[in-house]
Write a protein that holds these residues in place. Structure first.
Motif, PDB file in Angstrom:
ATOM      1  N   CYS A 158      -7.267  -8.886  -1.603  1.00 15.07           N
ATOM      2  CA  CYS A 158      -6.997  -8.359  -2.951  1.00 15.07           C
ATOM      3  C   CYS A 158      -7.692  -7.008  -3.048  1.00 15.07           C
ATOM      4  O   CYS A 158      -8.893  -6.900  -2.806  1.00 15.07           O
ATOM      5  CB  CYS A 158      -7.540  -9.305  -4.019  1.00 15.07           C
ATOM      6  SG  CYS A 158      -7.545  -8.547  -5.661  1.00 15.07           S
ATOM      7  N   ALA A 159      -6.941  -5.995  -3.425  1.00 18.74           N
ATOM      8  CA  ALA A 159      -7.494  -4.630  -3.459  1.00 18.74           C
ATOM      9  C   ALA A 159      -8.630  -4.488  -4.462  1.00 18.74           C
ATOM     10  O   ALA A 159      -9.434  -3.566  -4.364  1.00 18.74           O
ATOM     11  CB  ALA A 159      -6.377  -3.640  -3.779  1.00 18.74           C
ATOM     12  N   LYS A 160      -8.675  -5.406  -5.444  1.00 16.77           N
ATOM     13  CA  LYS A 160      -9.757  -5.326  -6.438  1.00 16.77           C
ATOM     14  C   LYS A 160     -10.770  -6.460  -6.252  1.00 16.77           C
ATOM     15  O   LYS A 160     -11.616  -6.681  -7.115  1.00 16.77           O
ATOM     16  CB  LYS A 160      -9.161  -5.387  -7.853  1.00 16.77           C
ATOM     17  CG  LYS A 160      -8.217  -4.210  -8.150  1.00 16.77           C
ATOM     18  CD  LYS A 160      -7.496  -4.366  -9.477  1.00 16.77           C
ATOM     19  CE  LYS A 160      -6.388  -3.329  -9.611  1.00 16.77           C
ATOM     20  NZ  LYS A 160      -5.462  -3.619 -10.738  1.00 16.77           N
ATOM     21  N   PRO A 166      -3.754 -13.143  -9.462  1.00  6.89           N
ATOM     22  CA  PRO A 166      -3.341 -11.738  -9.486  1.00  6.89           C
ATOM     23  C   PRO A 166      -3.567 -11.034 -10.814  1.00  6.89           C
ATOM     24  O   PRO A 166      -3.551 -11.661 -11.865  1.00  6.89           O
ATOM     25  CB  PRO A 166      -1.848 -11.799  -9.165  1.00  6.89           C
ATOM     26  CG  PRO A 166      -1.416 -13.190  -9.397  1.00  6.89           C
ATOM     27  CD  PRO A 166      -2.630 -14.064  -9.302  1.00  6.89           C
ATOM     28  N   CYS A 167      -3.738  -9.733 -10.722  1.00  8.93           N
ATOM     29  CA  CYS A 167      -3.871  -8.895 -11.919  1.00  8.93           C
ATOM     30  C   CYS A 167      -2.469  -8.487 -12.388  1.00  8.93           C
ATOM     31  O   CYS A 167      -1.461  -8.820 -11.753  1.00  8.93           O
ATOM     32  CB  CYS A 167      -4.711  -7.663 -11.609  1.00  8.93           C
ATOM     33  SG  CYS A 167      -3.894  -6.518 -10.474  1.00  8.93           S
ATOM     34  N   CYS A 175       1.229  -5.283  -4.249  1.00  8.57           N
ATOM     35  CA  CYS A 175       0.044  -4.785  -4.971  1.00  8.57           C
ATOM     36  C   CYS A 175       0.249  -3.343  -5.430  1.00  8.57           C
ATOM     37  O   CYS A 175       0.709  -2.494  -4.666  1.00  8.57           O
ATOM     38  CB  CYS A 175      -1.160  -4.862  -4.026  1.00  8.57           C
ATOM     39  SG  CYS A 175      -2.641  -4.119  -4.699  1.00  8.57           S
ATOM     40  N   CYS A 184       0.350  -8.512  -2.317  1.00 13.47           N
ATOM     41  CA  CYS A 184      -0.757  -8.890  -3.207  1.00 13.47           C
ATOM     42  C   CYS A 184      -1.495 -10.050  -2.542  1.00 13.47           C
ATOM     43  O   CYS A 184      -0.887 -11.068  -2.180  1.00 13.47           O
ATOM     44  CB  CYS A 184      -0.191  -9.320  -4.560  1.00 13.47           C
ATOM     45  SG  CYS A 184      -1.401 -10.229  -5.550  1.00 13.47           S
ATOM     46  N   GLY A 185      -2.809  -9.906  -2.391  1.00 14.52           N
ATOM     47  CA  GLY A 185      -3.600 -10.944  -1.733  1.00 14.52           C
ATOM     48  C   GLY A 185      -3.487 -12.279  -2.446  1.00 14.52           C
ATOM     49  O   GLY A 185      -3.421 -13.335  -1.808  1.00 14.52           O
TER      50      GLY A 185
HETATM   51  S1  SF4 Z   1      -1.919  -6.696  -7.323  1.00 17.68           S
HETATM   52 FE1  SF4 Z   1      -2.814  -8.439  -6.274  1.00 17.68          FE
HETATM   53  S2  SF4 Z   1      -3.938  -7.602  -4.489  1.00 17.68           S
HETATM   54 FE2  SF4 Z   1      -3.459  -5.924  -5.898  1.00 17.68          FE
HETATM   55  S3  SF4 Z   1      -5.295  -5.727  -7.099  1.00 17.68           S
HETATM   56 FE3  SF4 Z   1      -3.887  -7.027  -8.287  1.00 17.68          FE
HETATM   57  S4  SF4 Z   1      -4.412  -9.117  -7.658  1.00 17.68           S
HETATM   58 FE4  SF4 Z   1      -5.382  -7.752  -6.175  1.00 17.68          FE
END
Ligand code: SF4
Ligand code: SF4
Length: 223
Positions: A158-160, A166-167, A175, A184-185
């Protein structure tokens, strides 16, 4: 596992050498991880020796060491080039940041004023898919979550580094960070847990990760 390094821009390394007044240098090249990343090893040593000499910096000795990041190995390897170290005004390391700090520690005992210049940037601990292709899949957080996430690391995929799904930036499984080019992780984790029939784990609420105790000066001592 490989500690992934990339070569710093040459100008940056030469600027550092100038800043520290280095005209005669020993070059220490990592024969393990950096060799695999083509930032060290024998090739790296030859490449840098040539570049340094072109710029008028004398290479007093060059060694390829199997474990620049191991204080004990460095002590042994540096002993063999002690005469050359005595006549040098700096050391250049083709290693990761661990290797550099191992050199600083070992050299510091006898040559506390000798600067060690690093020629690489350390990127991450890499999982190897094939030679030349490495993935960041663990950041060594010290509190592994993989048993609850189907074996996929949320901290790195996840990039964050989110902990609970997920965000709002996820679109069709991709993502928002890096312009929707990566999965997206959390979608990967969801799909994996679903496949395994363990979506109950997905619903588990986790506290935000406490980096205040994880981000600096950690050590592990085995007794
Ligand atoms: S889209 Fe998915 S991988 Fe990207 S920041 Fe949001 S939760 Fe994390
Ligand atoms: S949760 Fe991710 S970063 Fe933490 S130890 Fe496990 S794999 Fe590594």
């Amino acid at each position: 596992m490989v500690v992934i390094t990339t070569q710093k821009p040459e100008e940056e390394v030469f600027e550092a050498l100038e800043k520290w007044g280095i005209k005669k240098a020993v070059v220490v090249s990592c024969g393990t991880c950096a060799a695999l990343c083509q930032t060290g090893g024998t090739e790296g040593l030859e490449r840098w020796t040539e570049k340094l000499e072109e710029k008028g910096i004398q290479v007093t000795a060059g060694i390829v060491s199997e474990d620049v990041c191991d204080n004990r190995v460095m002590m042994k390897d540096l002993r063999k080039i002690d005469d050359e170290l005595k006549e040098s005004d700096g050391v250049i390391t083709l290693s990761c940041g661990l290797g550099e700090q191992s050199l600083v520690k070992v050299l510091g005992r006898k040559y506390p004023k000798l600067p060690v210049i690093i020629a690489n940037n350390t990127e991450f601990m890499g999982m190897t898919e094939r030679i030349g292709r490495f993935y960041m899949r663990c950041r060594g957080c010290g509190d592994c979550l993989l048993n609850d996430t189907g074996g996929i690391c949320p901290i790195t995929t996840c990039a964050k580094s989110l902990m609970n799904g997920p965000c709002g930036g996820m679109v069709e499984g991709m993502c928002e960070v890096d312009n929707y080019e990566r999965d997206c992780g959390w979608v990967l984790i969801y799909n994996r847990l679903k496949e395994m029939g363990r979506l109950d784990l997905y619903e588990k609420l986790r506290d935000a990760f406490d980096w205040s105790e994880r981000g600096h000066q950690r050590e592990v001592v085995f007794r």
